[in-house]
Motif scaffolding. Structure first.
Motif: not given
Length: 308
Positions: A40-45
């Protein structure tokens, strides 16, 4: 080939999620991945798949997968196994399966999160990239050229991850494995430099098998001879392999793993000392206390008191 992750001690305690009788473990959720692949790849936050699981958990917990956090802003303070790391912009934090960690409750995490399911990469790449080299530091400080290369590699992987229309799923997954391998080889190079062991020999198959066996059985087996017999090696062969890979004896390697688990349970649960002893392989509370004090210099009760 699925890699064996660290043993989940909470499973041996009969605990239920949400209480203080165990350290909660978050599993990898393939359904949260694009196309259900093993990363999985995504923005932190607060956006993307990162927001749906461990990204929002402020309580100290475990994960049963790899997390790599690529920071664009800082500083952020993050705890991993009793050490607090100050992470700045451009840094990478690599949290491995089974490690106990906790997010800052007051600071913002800005950057990209990459999670990876054990078994997604083949064994040869696992060994080449040191995915289970727990002796290496979690916090990495790539220099500017290394950071630029990492960012380019991460961007390429992100594009492939989101591109679900140009290839059938089997080829899409293969491309992701190749792209992830390229990124992880770069991360591993920075990791090796951080550990000042670039020229040291990589762990051989003997050590890899021993390490996996210890992770699986350390709660019940503390005997070097028993591991040697189980794996089909002489005790002398096992000693040579473990020393070459870690600089430790096999017994010291086992003891270090047992003590780490005991510390985790003492610090992050309310289990009685006797039950913690049982959880790491000691039927007698007094023997566990003696063993713990021998290896740490303090009693289990004193160590727990220090964590408050």
């Amino acid at each position: 080939m699925t890699e064996q992750g660290p043993a989940q001690t909470s499973a041996h305690l009969g605990a239920t999620p949400g209480d203080r009788a165990h350290i909660r473990t978050y599993p990898f959720d393939p359904s949260a991945s694009v196309s259900g692949v093993g990363i999985q790849i995504g923005p932190m936050g607060t956006e993307g798949p990162w927001a749906g699981g461990v990204g929002l958990s402020r309580r100290v917990h475990r994960i049963d997968f790899h997390v790599l956090l690529f920071f664009r802003e800082g500083p952020v303070h993050h705890m991993i196994d009793f050490t607090e790391y100050e992470v700045g912009a451009g840094d990478v934090l690599w949290i491995r399966p089974g490690q106990v960690h906790g997010f800052s409750t007051t600071e913002s995490y800005v950057g990209t999160a990459l999670t990876m399911q054990p078994g997604f990469l083949p064994r040869a790449i696992v060994e080449a990239t040191g995915l289970y080299r727990y002796d290496r530091p979690p916090l990495l400080h790539p220099d500017p050229p290394q950071l630029a290369a990492l960012e380019a590699s991460l961007e390429q992987l992100s594009r492939e991850y989101l591109d679900t229309s140009t290839l059938p799923l089997s080829l899409h997954t293969s491309v992701l494995r190749h792209s992830l391998t390229a990124l992880m080889l770069r991360v591993a190079h920075v990791s090796a430099q951080a550990a000042a062991d670039e020229c040291a020999p990589q762990p051989d198959t003997t050590f890899s098998r021993f390490r996996s066996a210890v992770e699986k059985d350390f709660t019940t087996n503390h005997s070097v001879s028993a591991y040697a017999d189980e794996l089909g090696y002489s005790r002398r062969t096992l000693v040579r392999a473990v020393r070459a890979a870690t600089g430790q004896t096999p017994k010291a390697f086992i003891d270090r793993r047992v003590i780490l688990e005991a510390k985790r349970l003492l610090a992050h649960t309310e289990l009685p000392v006797g039950r913690i002893g049982v959880a790491v392989g000691f039927g007698d509370s007094a023997n566990f206390s003696k063993y713990f004090q021998q290896h740490t210099g303090v009693t289990p009760a004193a160590f727990r008191a220090e964590q408050v």
